[in-house]
Structures are given as C-alpha cells and as structure tokens.
Write a protein that holds these residues in place. Structure first.
Motif, PDB file in Angstrom:
ATOM      1  N   TYR A 248       0.839  -1.209   0.000  1.00  0.00           N
ATOM      2  CA  TYR A 248       0.000   0.000   0.000  1.00  0.00           C
ATOM      3  C   TYR A 248       0.867   1.250   0.000  1.00  0.00           C
ATOM      4  CZ  TYR A 248      -3.546  -3.344   1.387  1.00  0.00           C
ATOM      5  OH  TYR A 248      -4.383  -4.429   1.448  1.00  0.00           O
TER       6      TYR A 248
ATOM      7  N   PHE B   2      -5.137   8.770   1.873  1.00  0.00           N
ATOM      8  CA  PHE B   2      -6.093   8.166   0.934  1.00  0.00           C
ATOM      9  C   PHE B   2      -7.499   8.713   1.075  1.00  0.00           C
ATOM     10  CE2 PHE B   2      -8.430   5.204   3.755  1.00  0.00           C
ATOM     11  CZ  PHE B   2      -7.619   5.191   4.881  1.00  0.00           C
TER      12      PHE B   2
ATOM     13  N   ASP C  52      -8.583  -2.083  -2.609  1.00  0.00           N
ATOM     14  CA  ASP C  52      -9.056  -2.643  -1.345  1.00  0.00           C
ATOM     15  C   ASP C  52     -10.298  -1.863  -0.931  1.00  0.00           C
ATOM     16  OD1 ASP C  52      -7.980  -4.392   1.198  1.00  0.00           O
ATOM     17  OD2 ASP C  52      -9.123  -2.630   1.815  1.00  0.00           O
TER      18      ASP C  52
ATOM     19  N   ASP D  24      -5.467  -5.707  10.029  1.00  0.00           N
ATOM     20  CA  ASP D  24      -4.881  -5.561   8.698  1.00  0.00           C
ATOM     21  C   ASP D  24      -3.755  -6.553   8.460  1.00  0.00           C
ATOM     22  OD1 ASP D  24      -5.074  -2.046   7.652  1.00  0.00           O
ATOM     23  OD2 ASP D  24      -6.601  -3.546   8.157  1.00  0.00           O
ATOM     24  N   THR D  25      -3.513  -6.759   7.181  1.00  0.00           N
ATOM     25  CA  THR D  25      -2.389  -7.562   6.664  1.00  0.00           C
ATOM     26  C   THR D  25      -2.305  -8.938   7.299  1.00  0.00           C
ATOM     27  OG1 THR D  25      -0.769  -6.640   8.213  1.00  0.00           O
ATOM     28  CG2 THR D  25      -1.089  -5.444   6.135  1.00  0.00           C
TER      29      THR D  25
ATOM     30  N   TYR E 101      -2.412 -11.549   5.836  1.00  0.00           N
ATOM     31  CA  TYR E 101      -1.754 -12.445   4.867  1.00  0.00           C
ATOM     32  C   TYR E 101      -0.238 -12.309   4.946  1.00  0.00           C
ATOM     33  CZ  TYR E 101      -2.726  -7.879   3.109  1.00  0.00           C
ATOM     34  OH  TYR E 101      -2.868  -6.522   3.029  1.00  0.00           O
TER      35      TYR E 101
ATOM     36  N   GLN F 234      -0.895   0.668  13.762  1.00  0.00           N
ATOM     37  CA  GLN F 234      -1.503   1.375  12.632  1.00  0.00           C
ATOM     38  C   GLN F 234      -2.034   2.706  13.149  1.00  0.00           C
ATOM     39  OE1 GLN F 234      -4.472   0.669   8.825  1.00  0.00           O
ATOM     40  NE2 GLN F 234      -4.517  -0.843  10.448  1.00  0.00           N
TER      41      GLN F 234
HETATM   42  C1  LIG Z   1      -3.200   1.259   3.642  1.00  0.00           C
HETATM   43  N1  LIG Z   1      -4.529   1.435   4.178  1.00  0.00           N
HETATM   44  C2  LIG Z   1      -4.514   1.342   5.623  1.00  0.00           C
HETATM   45  C3  LIG Z   1      -5.084   2.727   3.774  1.00  0.00           C
HETATM   46  C4  LIG Z   1      -5.452   0.455   3.599  1.00  0.00           C
HETATM   47  C5  LIG Z   1      -5.087  -0.907   4.044  1.00  0.00           C
HETATM   48  C6  LIG Z   1      -6.125  -1.920   3.680  1.00  0.00           C
HETATM   49  C7  LIG Z   1      -5.808  -3.078   4.523  1.00  0.00           C
HETATM   50  C8  LIG Z   1      -6.580  -4.312   4.168  1.00  0.00           C
HETATM   51  N2  LIG Z   1      -7.858  -4.298   4.823  1.00  0.00           N
HETATM   52  C9  LIG Z   1      -5.706  -5.470   4.585  1.00  0.00           C
HETATM   53  O1  LIG Z   1      -5.893  -6.007   5.663  1.00  0.00           O
HETATM   54  O2  LIG Z   1      -4.794  -5.711   3.846  1.00  0.00           O
END
Ligand SMILES: C[N+](C)(C)CCCC[C@H](N)C(=O)O
Ligand SMILES: O=C(O)CCC(=O)C(=O)O
Length: 424
Positions: free
Chosen positions: A197, A203, A211, A224-225, A227, A235
C-alpha cells in the motif's frame, strides 16, 4: 549430581535439574560468551555430549562448576580446526563456570516452572469493553502531540507508548492536521513499515480500488495484513477532512471509526464458549490482499496453511496448557480477505463446522455493543492502535473523506518501548 544432571535445591521447596551438557553450553564466562555482545563464543558442538561435571561448589555469587579438560573449543578455534587439527583451546586445562543463583532459578531448562520463572502471560494489559459513545474518546487514552514530539524529554513519548501497550490504542490531540506532522508522530516511535500500500499513506475513496478501504463502504471490525507472516504491528489513522460532495462547507455523513479490544473479546469468547475459542486457536486460515497492485491474491505467509485467528505465545508450559487468553499475543481476523486455502486445513467436516460456528460467534461478539467502540475521528486528533490486538473498522460514509497514516512493525514498537524501559 545424578545421571549427568546437577540438582540444585533452592531451599524454597523447589529443586531444579540442570543437565551437565546444558550447563556447559550456557557458561557465562567471558571466554564462552562475548564480553560485550554476550553472544555465544563457545562452539556448542565441540562439547562432549556425555560431559559430566568434575566438581560443583556453592559460592555466594552462584553455583561454581569445574569441567574436565578438553571439554570444548571456542568457535574461532573450531573454525580453524582444519588448519591445525590438533590445536584447540582448553585441551589441557579444566574450565570453571559460575552460574548466578538468580539466573539458575529463573532459567529452568525443564517445563516444571520454578517459582521465579517470569509469568508466561504478556505484561498486564488492561482490557477495555464498551465505552459510552458520548464519553468516547475523552475517557480513552490520550497524549498531546506536543508532549510526544516537542517534549524536551521522553516523558510524553513514554506515556504514549505505555498507553498503546496497556490499552491497545491512544489518541493524540493537538496534532497539526497535515500529513507531515502525522508522519513525524509515527516516526517518533519507529520507521514506517512500507507495504504494497506504500509507506506513509494519504487516501480517499477512489474508482477501481485495490481494497475496500478505498471505497465508502462499511468495513466490519478487522485487523490488517493478515496475509503477512508478520502482520503490521501498529496502525495510525488521522482523518484530515470529511466534507459533503454537494457542499464542501458541510461535513460529510457517516464514516465513524470502530474499534474493538480483541483481547477483551477473546477473553469473553474463552469464558462463555471455550470450544469456539479452541477452534479459532487451532485451525489455521489463509487470506490474501485480493486486489493488491503487487498481483492479486498477495499472500506471503511463511506457513502454507496460514495461521489461526487467535495466536498464542508458546511458553514451554504450553505443551501442557491449552491456548488461553493468558498467552494470546496476536489476533488475525479479516473475514473479507479470507481465502479458500490451497492447502487443506480442516481434518474433517466436524472441524470445519466447528470453525464456522466459532467464527460466527466471534463476529457477533465483535459487533456487539458491549465490545464495539464507535468514534468519529476528528482532524487534529489521530488514533494509533495495536493491530495485533485491536480490531478496527468503519461505518459507511458519503462525501469526500481523507485519511492519512502508516504502519510500524510490532518488533520496532516493542524495541522502542524497551529502549525507554517500558515493560512489554
Ligand atoms: C493502507 N490502508 C490502511 C489505507 C489500507 C489498508 C487496507 C488493509 C486491508 N484491509 C488489509 O488487511 O490488507
Ligand atoms: O477508512 C477507515 O477509517 C479505515 C480503513 C481501514 O479499515 C483500513 O484501511 O484497514
């Protein structure tokens, strides 16, 4: 001494056993352990596997052990072993080790924990559940930007880090409502963790989003993340503006942020639905950043099967104790990103049904008023949270909504805390 073990009775009702080989391998002297880096200099694999102590003696500073000669070589001589096969240090002299009593008592090699073994649970963390919406975030942890960034000392920064560790989140009033000041705030903790990202992000909702975060849709509580082998640790979100599309002078509607203390929710699940807790702690799931620019289905999990929703530290005792909130260290939950695993993860239909029943109850708990905190973020008051503990989400919104922020790695946050003597 008995069968190559030294048994130490600490006169506390505890007698601990130390295998001779294990003791020799942990000799703290400046020959076996680098005097400044404290790294092992002793070549473990040159120790005679059948080593026995020559003698032991109790001294005021600790247990003194004398080892027979030729009991080991240091790693440097080991590396030169080919050069001069017959030359190695210590060949003709005994070696003496002194193990401090405190160290011995707090480092038992076997699972029977000594009374002094540090608690296996993470440092005390205060769980928060429902907070009256009218009160939030005034009664949630806050530290002023100036105290963190401009403070002549580190007191404000220490309070900031302590709140993040203790409560899992912290608001920062008085932050200049711009990306530069926000980035400065994050970098007071650690360098920004770049991902697919980007690094520091700024954003809004956009066409062709990679996303759902980049839409104006609601997002259920998630982390988040999920994976990544190592999900983002902290965060930060700073809402810079939210205006009506029709009339930019008016505020946009919706877009409240939601937060859940996942440790509190997990403890609730454990006490009321222990089978569900065990299912979420047992069966791994896989997920992916499905629309990532780095190539759809981005999943870099080191474990082919992924990881459970509830992940626990594995103290030696865990071989006997089932996973419980006492050793819960990381929550991975993003049901939108969950994938059908390429590697089978459920042993049978019963297990699969048990996991879904558990996930259903878990999702219900997360959205329940008792655990869901809803806060409309304001320009000038960013929030930072522990992405391994606190789930976050968002209500749907209308209008133009601009948010900036960043991730840091968990290890970098923990290292910063320790550098400031904050127990994590
Ligand atoms: C980078 N920013 C926080 C704006 C968006 C991130 C999206 C994260 C996504 N839900 C995930 O878990 O990968
Ligand atoms: O837009 C928000 O407030 C949150 C977005 C989100 O959940 C995310 O980026 O993971």
């Amino acid at each position: 001494m008995a069968n190559q073990e030294v048994i130490v009775d600490f006169n506390t009702g505890t007698a601990l056993r130390y295998p001779s080989f294990w003791l020799r391998d942990h000799c703290p002297c400046s020959e076996c352990q680098h005097p400044s880096t404290h790294q092992r200099q002793l070549d473990t694999f040159t120790i005679d596997p059948e080593i026995k102590v020559s003698s032991v003696r109790s001294t005021p500073s600790g247990l003194e052990v004398v080892w027979p000669n030729s009991s080991s070589r240091d790693s440097s001589s080991h590396e030169n072993a080919n050069a001069n096969a017959n030359t190695s240090t210590n060949t003709n002299k005994t070696h003496t080790s002194v193990y401090p009593w405190e160290w011995l008592e707090t480092h038992p090699p076997f699972v029977q924990a000594s009374k002094k073994t540090p608690a296996t649970a993470a440092a005390v963390q205060r769980a928060w559940t429902h907070v009256a919406p009218s009160a939030a975030p005034t009664n949630l942890p806050r530290v002023a930007y100036s105290a963190i960034v401009d403070g002549p000392d580190t007191d404000g920064l220490k309070r900031f880090l302590q709140h993040i560790h203790t409560y899992g989140l912290c608001f920062v009033p008085g932050t200049p409502a711009n990306p530069a000041a926000t980035q400065t705030l994050v970098e007071r903790i650690a360098h920004i963790r770049a991902t697919h990202y980007g690094g520091f992000w700024d954003f809004t909702s956009e066409a062709n989003p990679i996303d759902t975060a980049y839409t104006n849709d609601p997002l259920p509580p998630h982390t988040d993340t999920t994976y990544f082998t190592d999900p983002a640790g902290l965060q930060l979100f700073h809402l810079l503006s939210h205006t009506s599309l029709q009339d930019p002078s008016r505020a946009g509607q919706g877009g409240e942020s939601t937060f859940v203390d996942g440790f509190a929710a997990a403890a609730h699940l454990y006490h009321h639905f222990p089978d569900h807790y065990r299912a979420l702690a047992t069966y791994p799931i896989t997920s992916a950043a499905l629309g990532s620019p780095a190539g759809a289905f981005l999943n870099t999990n080191a474990a082919l099967q992924g990881y459970p929703v509830l992940n626990h530290s594995s103290p030696s005792a865990s071989r006997v104790a089932a996973p419980s909130p006492a050793t819960l260290v990381q929550i991975r939950w993003n049901n939108l990103d969950r994938l059908a695993p390429a590697t089978p993860t459920f042993p049978n239909h019963t297990a699969l049904k048990a996991w879904y029943a558990a996930a259903r109850e878990w999702a219900r708990i997360l959205e329940s008023p008792e655990f869901l905190l809803t806060v409309k973020l304001q320009p000038g008051e960013p929030v930072i949270f522990d992405n391994w503990r606190v789930l976050h989400g968002r209500l749907a919104f209308e209008g133009k909504r601009r948010v900036c922020g960043a991730y840091t790695a968990m290890d970098d946050f923990s290292a910063k805390c320790r550098s400031l003597a904050i127990e994590v």
